[in-house]
Motif scaffolding. Structure first.
Motif, PDB file in Angstrom:
ATOM      1  N   ALA A 145      39.518  42.480  53.509  1.00 60.09           N
ATOM      2  CA  ALA A 145      40.804  42.089  52.926  1.00 60.09           C
ATOM      3  C   ALA A 145      41.912  42.601  53.825  1.00 60.09           C
ATOM      4  O   ALA A 145      41.809  43.693  54.390  1.00 60.09           O
ATOM      5  CB  ALA A 145      40.954  42.660  51.518  1.00 60.09           C
ATOM      6  N   VAL A 146      42.970  41.832  53.940  1.00 60.18           N
ATOM      7  CA  VAL A 146      44.140  42.246  54.724  1.00 60.18           C
ATOM      8  C   VAL A 146      45.254  42.630  53.763  1.00 60.18           C
ATOM      9  O   VAL A 146      45.530  41.923  52.785  1.00 60.18           O
ATOM     10  CB  VAL A 146      44.603  41.113  55.665  1.00 60.18           C
ATOM     11  N   GLY A 147      45.877  43.769  54.040  1.00 61.16           N
ATOM     12  CA  GLY A 147      47.019  44.221  53.252  1.00 61.16           C
ATOM     13  C   GLY A 147      48.246  44.357  54.123  1.00 61.16           C
ATOM     14  O   GLY A 147      48.158  44.809  55.280  1.00 61.16           O
ATOM     15  N   GLY A 202      41.246  37.220  51.849  1.00 63.98           N
ATOM     16  CA  GLY A 202      42.611  36.844  51.559  1.00 63.98           C
ATOM     17  C   GLY A 202      43.564  37.912  52.033  1.00 63.98           C
ATOM     18  O   GLY A 202      43.162  38.937  52.608  1.00 63.98           O
ATOM     19  N   VAL A 203      44.842  37.684  51.794  1.00 64.70           N
ATOM     20  CA  VAL A 203      45.909  38.589  52.221  1.00 64.70           C
ATOM     21  C   VAL A 203      46.679  39.047  50.996  1.00 64.70           C
ATOM     22  O   VAL A 203      47.085  38.227  50.154  1.00 64.70           O
ATOM     23  CB  VAL A 203      46.860  37.886  53.214  1.00 64.70           C
ATOM     24  N   GLY A 204      46.890  40.360  50.883  1.00 61.97           N
ATOM     25  CA  GLY A 204      47.728  40.923  49.837  1.00 61.97           C
ATOM     26  C   GLY A 204      48.998  41.485  50.450  1.00 61.97           C
ATOM     27  O   GLY A 204      48.943  42.121  51.510  1.00 61.97           O
ATOM     28  N   VAL A 207      46.609  34.061  49.250  1.00 63.37           N
ATOM     29  CA  VAL A 207      47.605  35.123  49.393  1.00 63.37           C
ATOM     30  C   VAL A 207      48.086  35.540  48.011  1.00 63.37           C
ATOM     31  O   VAL A 207      48.384  34.692  47.168  1.00 63.37           O
ATOM     32  CB  VAL A 207      48.811  34.662  50.235  1.00 63.37           C
ATOM     33  N   VAL A 208      48.156  36.849  47.775  1.00 60.71           N
ATOM     34  CA  VAL A 208      48.783  37.374  46.558  1.00 60.71           C
ATOM     35  C   VAL A 208      49.893  38.333  46.969  1.00 60.71           C
ATOM     36  O   VAL A 208      49.769  39.068  47.947  1.00 60.71           O
ATOM     37  CB  VAL A 208      47.762  38.095  45.640  1.00 60.71           C
ATOM     38  N   VAL A 209      50.995  38.290  46.226  1.00 56.08           N
ATOM     39  CA  VAL A 209      52.170  39.109  46.519  1.00 56.08           C
ATOM     40  C   VAL A 209      52.484  39.915  45.267  1.00 56.08           C
ATOM     41  O   VAL A 209      52.466  39.381  44.154  1.00 56.08           O
ATOM     42  CB  VAL A 209      53.376  38.242  46.919  1.00 56.08           C
ATOM     43  N   GLU A 210      52.803  41.196  45.458  1.00 53.25           N
ATOM     44  CA  GLU A 210      53.029  42.061  44.300  1.00 53.25           C
ATOM     45  C   GLU A 210      54.002  43.167  44.664  1.00 53.25           C
ATOM     46  O   GLU A 210      54.160  43.523  45.849  1.00 53.25           O
ATOM     47  CB  GLU A 210      51.682  42.652  43.846  1.00 53.25           C
ATOM     48  N   ASN A 211      54.659  43.705  43.663  1.00 51.07           N
ATOM     49  CA  ASN A 211      55.437  44.934  43.831  1.00 51.07           C
ATOM     50  C   ASN A 211      54.556  46.014  44.440  1.00 51.07           C
ATOM     51  O   ASN A 211      53.390  46.166  44.072  1.00 51.07           O
ATOM     52  CB  ASN A 211      55.979  45.380  42.474  1.00 51.07           C
ATOM     53  N   ASN A 212      55.103  46.775  45.388  1.00 50.07           N
ATOM     54  CA  ASN A 212      54.261  47.718  46.136  1.00 50.07           C
ATOM     55  C   ASN A 212      53.683  48.837  45.277  1.00 50.07           C
ATOM     56  O   ASN A 212      52.563  49.294  45.523  1.00 50.07           O
ATOM     57  CB  ASN A 212      55.019  48.292  47.336  1.00 50.07           C
ATOM     58  N   ALA A 257      43.990  46.221  48.304  1.00 54.65           N
ATOM     59  CA  ALA A 257      43.235  46.403  47.062  1.00 54.65           C
ATOM     60  C   ALA A 257      43.489  45.252  46.089  1.00 54.65           C
ATOM     61  O   ALA A 257      42.621  44.909  45.279  1.00 54.65           O
ATOM     62  CB  ALA A 257      43.595  47.740  46.405  1.00 54.65           C
ATOM     63  N   LEU A 258      44.675  44.646  46.150  1.00 57.81           N
ATOM     64  CA  LEU A 258      44.940  43.472  45.321  1.00 57.81           C
ATOM     65  C   LEU A 258      43.915  42.375  45.593  1.00 57.81           C
ATOM     66  O   LEU A 258      43.435  41.709  44.680  1.00 57.81           O
ATOM     67  CB  LEU A 258      46.336  42.922  45.619  1.00 57.81           C
ATOM     68  N   VAL A 259      43.596  42.191  46.870  1.00 54.78           N
ATOM     69  CA  VAL A 259      42.637  41.156  47.256  1.00 54.78           C
ATOM     70  C   VAL A 259      41.243  41.506  46.748  1.00 54.78           C
ATOM     71  O   VAL A 259      40.529  40.646  46.215  1.00 54.78           O
ATOM     72  CB  VAL A 259      42.637  40.970  48.781  1.00 54.78           C
ATOM     73  N   LEU A 260      40.857  42.761  46.888  1.00 51.46           N
ATOM     74  CA  LEU A 260      39.512  43.164  46.458  1.00 51.46           C
ATOM     75  C   LEU A 260      39.344  43.029  44.955  1.00 51.46           C
ATOM     76  O   LEU A 260      38.239  42.733  44.473  1.00 51.46           O
ATOM     77  CB  LEU A 260      39.242  44.605  46.895  1.00 51.46           C
ATOM     78  N   ALA A 261      40.412  43.237  44.198  1.00 52.18           N
ATOM     79  CA  ALA A 261      40.315  43.148  42.740  1.00 52.18           C
ATOM     80  C   ALA A 261      40.453  41.726  42.222  1.00 52.18           C
ATOM     81  O   ALA A 261      39.964  41.400  41.137  1.00 52.18           O
ATOM     82  CB  ALA A 261      41.395  44.029  42.097  1.00 52.18           C
ATOM     83  N   THR A 262      41.104  40.857  42.984  1.00 51.57           N
ATOM     84  CA  THR A 262      41.451  39.529  42.493  1.00 51.57           C
ATOM     85  C   THR A 262      40.264  38.617  42.193  1.00 51.57           C
ATOM     86  O   THR A 262      40.328  37.826  41.250  1.00 51.57           O
ATOM     87  CB  THR A 262      42.425  38.854  43.482  1.00 51.57           C
ATOM     88  N   PRO A 263      39.153  38.652  42.948  1.00 51.91           N
ATOM     89  CA  PRO A 263      38.051  37.730  42.625  1.00 51.91           C
ATOM     90  C   PRO A 263      37.516  37.859  41.202  1.00 51.91           C
ATOM     91  O   PRO A 263      36.881  36.936  40.688  1.00 51.91           O
ATOM     92  CB  PRO A 263      36.979  38.102  43.656  1.00 51.91           C
ATOM     93  N   PHE A 264      37.732  38.991  40.549  1.00 50.79           N
ATOM     94  CA  PHE A 264      37.226  39.198  39.191  1.00 50.79           C
ATOM     95  C   PHE A 264      38.364  39.317  38.189  1.00 50.79           C
ATOM     96  O   PHE A 264      38.285  40.035  37.205  1.00 50.79           O
ATOM     97  CB  PHE A 264      36.344  40.447  39.154  1.00 50.79           C
ATOM     98  N   ASP A 265      39.441  38.597  38.444  1.00 48.83           N
ATOM     99  CA  ASP A 265      40.656  38.670  37.642  1.00 48.83           C
ATOM    100  C   ASP A 265      40.537  37.766  36.413  1.00 48.83           C
ATOM    101  O   ASP A 265      40.890  36.591  36.455  1.00 48.83           O
ATOM    102  CB  ASP A 265      41.841  38.256  38.519  1.00 48.83           C
ATOM    103  N   ALA A 266      40.021  38.316  35.307  1.00 48.23           N
ATOM    104  CA  ALA A 266      39.836  37.517  34.090  1.00 48.23           C
ATOM    105  C   ALA A 266      41.157  37.149  33.435  1.00 48.23           C
ATOM    106  O   ALA A 266      41.254  36.142  32.741  1.00 48.23           O
ATOM    107  CB  ALA A 266      38.973  38.289  33.093  1.00 48.23           C
TER     108      ALA A 266
END
Length: 402
Positions: A80-82, A138-140, A179-184, A370-379
């Protein structure tokens, strides 16, 4: 009774991360390491085996009783790229499934330039297209600001001077990657759930101090984002009615009083620092015994303790994790902070543990990864279609192995 489903998703990622970091393990070992029930581990590993992400290995040795089967990752190729976006620089990392950094780089950046987004896109594209890159899921992107929907990625940020910038769309179009974007700070909180102090708790308050002051709240295992992604703006709690002007446009916000810029300004105004010196110089003065420098940090610690006590009284976390650039001077904040915090908490919450973590600048970018690593299992569907795309890439990375 609250649903355990969102926490289950984090635990799936945590299982992959643990096996990536420590090698094959039995189900019982995983349950102990992740502090979850054996029944939950059995359920989660059954799903991961069905997805082809785990494989059964040889039986472990036994001192009596039935030998346990070991589980291992089918492949550790997925990465994953952050990306950390700051007003004056970018930091990029590529991490493995275990969260460990495989490569990183930092470069200057001018967020207020008319070409800022183009420069950001170009640098991220160069990084992900490097010959050294792995199979990127993906990219976070983590940045100081508000992102209403993580999977869409439209940014409002007073620190960056951005208003309704469609960063997620720009990056997806240029990279042909999810790509996911989030508050740091929210991104750091996800990393705490997976790899840090928050791993063993379902109710965690993550607080960062540095250029700004931010908070990320995990309640019952779920990240609290608020109506439009703006929850956790601890730095904009009003503290002094006629206080200094904050970059948000209001006066007397906590951030305008204890952010690094505010501390430097106070030191210059008080004759502690000459013009041109910055926060590192102020910390060096305090380390060297300067009473004026130490008083500035102590006053900041007192204000933070009072404000944080209000947050703890309100949301009742199991643990508070403090981190960010500001903790490098924490020994000068700590005494006044501890007194103000404990004296301002209601009796039943005075024992709430506060853990201060060591800081490295690439932690922000690791949080974004870490956003990318968690996202595949985002229920919960917080990442929208990007979660499905990342999951497809995760499964494809297994199928494409030699």
């Amino acid at each position: 009774m609250p649903s355990a489903r969102p926490q289950t998703d984090v635990n799936r990622t945590a299982i992959l991360a643990h096996l990536g970091a420590h090698g094959p393990a039995s189900r019982a070992d995983l349950a102990r390491a992740l502090d979850v029930s054996p029944a939950l581990v059995t359920q989660l590993t059954r799903d991961l085996l069905a997805d082809g992400l785990l494989e059964e290995l040889e039986q472990s040795s036994s001192n009596g009783g039935r030998p346990a089967r070991l589980l291992g990752l089918v492949s550790q190729d997925a990465t994953a790229v952050g990306v950390k976006v700051a007003p004056d620089h970018l930091a990029l990392v590529e991490v493995g499934i275990d969260g460990a950094v495989r490569r990183s780089e930092t470069s200057p950046f001018d967020a207020i330039s008319p070409l800022a987004t183009s420069a950001l896109v170009d640098q991220v594209r160069t990084f992900v297209q490097s010959p050294e890159a792995g199979r990127i899921l993906g990219v976070g992107v983590g940045l100081p600001g508000t992102v209403a929907e993580r999977g869409i990625g439209v940014v409002d940020s007073t620190q960056l001077g951005w208003n309704q910038v469609p960063l997620g769309e720009l990056l997806r179009r240029a990279l042909d990657l999810p790509v996911v974007v989030e508050n740091n700070v929210n991104a750091l909180s996800v990393a705490e759930q997976l790899f840090g102090q928050g791993r063993s708790f379902r109710n965690v308050l993550v607080v960062t101090i540095g250029n700004g002051v931010g908070a990320g709240l995990i309640a019952d295992g779920v990240m609290v984002r608020g109506r439009a992604g703006g929850a956790g703006d601890l730095g904009h709690i009003p503290v002094e009615e006629n206080g200094p002007l904050c970059q948000c446009g209001n006066h007397g916000c906590l951030e305008a009083l204890i952010g690094q810029g505010a501390l430097v300004q106070a030191a210059r105004s008080g004759g502690v620092l000459p013009a041109g010196d910055g926060i590192d110089d102020l910390r060096a003065l305090a380390d060297g015994g300067s009473g004026g420098a130490r008083e500035i940090f102590a006053r900041a610690g007192h204000r933070l303790g009072r404000a944080l006590a209000g947050a703890v009284n309100l949301i009742d976390p199991e643990i508070v994790v403090l981190l960010g650039e500001g903790v490098e001077a924490w020994n000068h904040w700590a005494p006044a902070f501890d007194r103000a915090l404990r004296s301002s908490l209601v009796p039943g919450k005075r024992g709430t543990p506060v853990v201060v973590e060591r800081w490295q600048d690439d932690r922000w970018a690791q949080g974004a990864a870490a956003l990318v690593l968690a996202t595949p299992f985002d229920a919960q569907g917080v990442a929208g279609d990007q979660g499905r795309l990342m999951r497809e890439r995760l499964v494809a990375s297994i199928e494409a192995r030699p």
